[in-house]
Design a protein around this motif. Structure first.
Motif, PDB file in Angstrom:
ATOM      1  N   LYS A 142      46.990  52.898  37.752  1.00 36.26           N
ATOM      2  CA  LYS A 142      46.584  51.490  37.675  1.00 36.26           C
ATOM      3  C   LYS A 142      45.534  51.198  38.732  1.00 36.26           C
ATOM      4  O   LYS A 142      45.739  51.439  39.927  1.00 36.26           O
ATOM      5  CB  LYS A 142      47.794  50.589  37.856  1.00 36.26           C
ATOM      6  CG  LYS A 142      47.498  49.118  37.634  1.00 36.26           C
ATOM      7  CD  LYS A 142      48.762  48.290  37.708  1.00 36.26           C
ATOM      8  CE  LYS A 142      48.473  46.829  37.445  1.00 36.26           C
ATOM      9  NZ  LYS A 142      49.696  45.993  37.519  1.00 36.26           N
ATOM     10  N   SER A 153      42.828  48.847  41.013  1.00 38.93           N
ATOM     11  CA  SER A 153      42.899  47.568  41.701  1.00 38.93           C
ATOM     12  C   SER A 153      42.316  46.482  40.825  1.00 38.93           C
ATOM     13  O   SER A 153      41.268  46.655  40.195  1.00 38.93           O
ATOM     14  CB  SER A 153      42.118  47.643  43.016  1.00 38.93           C
ATOM     15  OG  SER A 153      41.991  46.369  43.593  1.00 38.93           O
ATOM     16  N   GLN A 154      42.991  45.335  40.804  1.00 40.37           N
ATOM     17  CA  GLN A 154      42.538  44.225  39.966  1.00 40.37           C
ATOM     18  C   GLN A 154      41.699  43.221  40.733  1.00 40.37           C
ATOM     19  O   GLN A 154      41.253  42.225  40.176  1.00 40.37           O
ATOM     20  CB  GLN A 154      43.749  43.511  39.347  1.00 40.37           C
ATOM     21  CG  GLN A 154      44.589  44.410  38.462  1.00 40.37           C
ATOM     22  CD  GLN A 154      45.752  43.672  37.842  1.00 40.37           C
ATOM     23  OE1 GLN A 154      45.721  42.453  37.718  1.00 40.37           O
ATOM     24  NE2 GLN A 154      46.783  44.397  37.461  1.00 40.37           N
ATOM     25  N   LYS A 187      42.640  36.789  42.564  1.00 39.29           N
ATOM     26  CA  LYS A 187      42.216  37.031  41.176  1.00 39.29           C
ATOM     27  C   LYS A 187      42.148  35.758  40.340  1.00 39.29           C
ATOM     28  O   LYS A 187      42.435  35.762  39.159  1.00 39.29           O
ATOM     29  CB  LYS A 187      43.133  38.063  40.496  1.00 39.29           C
ATOM     30  CG  LYS A 187      43.216  39.386  41.223  1.00 39.29           C
ATOM     31  CD  LYS A 187      44.062  40.401  40.489  1.00 39.29           C
ATOM     32  CE  LYS A 187      45.523  40.063  40.566  1.00 39.29           C
ATOM     33  NZ  LYS A 187      46.047  40.190  41.935  1.00 39.29           N
ATOM     34  N   TYR A 233      35.762  40.541  38.032  1.00 40.55           N
ATOM     35  CA  TYR A 233      36.803  41.558  38.007  1.00 40.55           C
ATOM     36  C   TYR A 233      36.451  42.664  37.016  1.00 40.55           C
ATOM     37  O   TYR A 233      35.692  42.465  36.072  1.00 40.55           O
ATOM     38  CB  TYR A 233      38.151  40.917  37.655  1.00 40.55           C
ATOM     39  CG  TYR A 233      38.427  39.692  38.490  1.00 40.55           C
ATOM     40  CD1 TYR A 233      38.693  39.811  39.856  1.00 40.55           C
ATOM     41  CD2 TYR A 233      38.384  38.419  37.931  1.00 40.55           C
ATOM     42  CE1 TYR A 233      38.921  38.698  40.630  1.00 40.55           C
ATOM     43  CE2 TYR A 233      38.603  37.296  38.705  1.00 40.55           C
ATOM     44  CZ  TYR A 233      38.871  37.434  40.064  1.00 40.55           C
ATOM     45  OH  TYR A 233      39.093  36.331  40.827  1.00 40.55           O
ATOM     46  N   GLN A 266      40.182  46.624  33.288  1.00 37.94           N
ATOM     47  CA  GLN A 266      41.296  47.442  33.751  1.00 37.94           C
ATOM     48  C   GLN A 266      41.518  48.683  32.897  1.00 37.94           C
ATOM     49  O   GLN A 266      41.769  49.769  33.414  1.00 37.94           O
ATOM     50  CB  GLN A 266      42.573  46.590  33.777  1.00 37.94           C
ATOM     51  CG  GLN A 266      42.533  45.497  34.829  1.00 37.94           C
ATOM     52  CD  GLN A 266      42.374  46.074  36.235  1.00 37.94           C
ATOM     53  OE1 GLN A 266      43.163  46.889  36.662  1.00 37.94           O
ATOM     54  NE2 GLN A 266      41.322  45.673  36.925  1.00 37.94           N
ATOM     55  N   PRO A 307      47.366  42.513  31.485  1.00 37.14           N
ATOM     56  CA  PRO A 307      48.154  43.723  31.782  1.00 37.14           C
ATOM     57  C   PRO A 307      49.419  43.825  30.948  1.00 37.14           C
ATOM     58  O   PRO A 307      49.840  44.920  30.577  1.00 37.14           O
ATOM     59  CB  PRO A 307      48.471  43.561  33.278  1.00 37.14           C
ATOM     60  CG  PRO A 307      47.391  42.689  33.815  1.00 37.14           C
ATOM     61  CD  PRO A 307      47.053  41.750  32.702  1.00 37.14           C
TER      62      PRO A 307
END
Length: 568
Positions: free
Chosen positions: A6, A8-9, A23, A41, A44, A169
């Motif tokens: 995962k 970093s967001q 965020k 951002y 992901q 997510p």
């Protein structure tokens, strides 16, 4: 392409400063506090499955050395004498054995003309040979295996780049969490689409094998755990994707629809077992209604009645949405189900013009037309939309127009209504052709004119709404976002087969301009060539047969389209 964990967001600025990012949209609080512009951002999923091949190779080269590096010169090994180096003892022994095996039998004797370093020790020689062996085996590019290629194709063509793509997510976790069934069925759909485009039979066999495996795993997933709101999401997604596989893989529109609806029945039964869902708007009725709407087209294509469980679940949704503006959706579903019943009855029976039986049937269709008129007004209140015009029209936008919807759910409900309205208008017009005596008493000339006008208007609206449901490959990301209706379910292309059937009906509707046929047909062809979906190819072939059936040559040999004949 491998799973890299995962990512970093946080935004780029917070990650550079090594501080926690909240965020927030559109800018994080840390950037606002210091007066900086937040850079936004990262995607992901792209980071989770990013290609790390180059970094792996760079690290390996840094550790072992590459041809032409200082380690290959006469300066000796980069590791101290006697050091084991970065590899384990087992790999050192393996490399030493490989080096010894490759040496000639007389290597113990000195060859004339070959210079040797008197300071070189056996350990230094082994390490240097080990460097050469390992560095030579590292490929410059890591190729994807077949499963990874299928998954990549599914992600790019079927999951993302759609208005209903998973973006949070939580939604991404449903697809890429620790669920083998979901990953296998995604690979199956991806390989099926690729094999259709490439004509690769062996790849198609692998896709079928993955499908069977996913089918078994989904069944185990359902039976091995207690079904509740938290555990139902993943098997439900898997079932819907299994249905999508049938439409991607299947060779004919009718047969594939029959196979797909079997999965939809299972999904509805599974969802019905947990309704009402607490702490969810409408008690989860939206998800159930969306599944039930997807049963209409297979029922029409296969000419089979809707099962009793359909009406039971619809009644429960009616109770859950009581006193809500969205209750009109349930009433629309009942009206469409009634229309399909009447169409099936009319197609499976023979009537005599002027007799009471056909008079009674026509009267029921006319009553249903009034029901649809009231439904349209209620839909405008519950799901309003605006028609927009593009100053620079794209081929992906019909006649330079597009619709602005509040969300994808409302856009889909509207298209279900439009498709059913076209079918109702076609049925009424066909009665005037097949049963002129009975229809003359019940269908007035103004009513017939209104049917034609309604079909033309609604068919055009259906084509105009297409960019709200699907991203045409001609559109860049900015334009696609401009036209799309915001999605919330994260189902990707799961709703695309329904849209394609709607386009086929609109393009083949009576009295519509040839332009509608051509545009709808082109969309089907684009979907087939871009996604390898057999359902799109089968529908385009049905449209071709429909056009041929309507072509009547005049004395000069010029084809004329008879738009009054019932479409196939």
């Amino acid at each position: 392409m491998v799973y890299c964990g995962k990512a970093s967001q946080g935004c780029q600025s917070c990650r550079t400063r090594r501080i926690k990012c909240d965020k927030k949209e559109p800018e994080c609080s840390q950037c606002i506090r210091v007066g900086k512009r937040c850079p936004g951002y990262r995607d992901q999923l792209s980071l989770m499955f990013r290609d790390e091949s180059s970094k792996v190779i760079q690290k390996a080269h840094a550790q072992w050395g590459t041809p032409g590096s200082p380690s290959d010169s006469d300066q000796g090994s980069v590791f101290p004498e006697g050091s084991p180096g970065p590899s384990s003892a087992s790999s050192s022994a393996s490399a030493s054995a490989s080096a010894s095996a490759s040496a000639p039998a007389s290597s113990s004797s000195k060859s004339p003309g070959r210079r040797t370093s008197p300071a070189a020790s056996p350990t230094t020689t082994i390490v240097r040979k080990q460097q050469d062996v390992v560095a030579g085996k590292i490929p410059r590019k890591v190729e994807l295996n077949l499963d990874q290629r299928g998954l990549k194709f599914y992600m790019e063509r079927y999951l993302f780049n759609h208005p209903d793509a998973p973006t949070t997510p939580e939604l991404i976790e449903l697809y890429f969490g620790n669920v083998n069934a979901m990953q296998n069925v995604m690979i199956a759909v991806g390989l099926a689409g690729m094999s259709n485009l490439l004509g690769n039979k062996s790849m198609n066999l692998v896709a079928r094998s993955k499908y069977v495996t996913a089918l078994k795993q989904t069944g185990q997933l359902i039976t091995s755990s207690s079904i509740d709101r938290t555990s139902i999401e993943k098997p439900l997604r898997s079932i819907v994707t299994l249905a999508l596989f049938e439409l991607v893989q299947g060779k004919g529109s009718k047969s594939t629809a029959g196979s797909a609806v079997t999965h939809i029945h299972g999904a509805i039964a599974l969802l019905r077992s947990v309704l009402p869902v607490p702490n969810v708007q409408g008690g989860g009725a939206r998800a159930a209604i969306q599944l039930m709407f997807s049963m209409f087209i297979p029922s029409q294509m296969t000419e089979t009645p809707l099962p009793p469980g359909f009406y039971e679940c619809l009644k429960l949704c009616k109770q859950l949405l009581e006193n809500s503006a969205e209750a009109c959706v349930v009433d629309l579903a009942f009206a469409i189900a009634r229309l399909l019943q009447l169409i099936l009855y009319a197609d499976q029976n023979t009537f005599v013009d002027g007799q009471p039986e056909i008079d009674d049937l026509i009267q029921k269709f006319m009553e249903l037309e009034a029901v649809f008129d009231r439904a349209e007004k209620r839909l405008l209140d519950a799901y309003p939309f605006m028609e927009q015009r593009d100053p620079q029209p794209s081929p992906a936008v019909f006649r330079g127009k597009w619709h602005r919807y509040s969300d994808l759910w409302g856009a889909r409900i509207w298209n279900h209504f439009r498709w059913a309205s076209i079918m109702l208008g076609e049925s009424i017009i066909n009665f005037t052709i097949r049963y002129p005596l009975s229809s003359a008493r019940l269908i007035t000339p103004p009513c017939k004119v209104r049917c034609y006008a309604t079909i033309e208007r609604i068919a055009e609206d259906l084509l105009i709404s297409t960019p709200s449901h699907w991203h045409h490959p001609l559109l860049d990301d900015e334009a696609a976002k401009k036209y799309e209706a915001p999605g919330q379910g994260g189902a990707g292309a799961a709703g695309l087969p329904t849209l394609l059937w709607h386009l086929k009906v609109a393009g083949c509707a009576p009295n519509v301009a040839p332009e509608l046929w051509e545009w709808s047909y082109n969309i089907l062809q684009v979907v087939w060539k871009n996604m390898g979906m057999q359902h799109a190819l089968a529908l385009s072939e049905v449209m071709e047969e429909h056009r041929k059936s309507l072509q009547i040559n005049d004395p000069l040999g010029i084809p004329i389209v008879n738009s009054l004949v019932k479409p196939l």
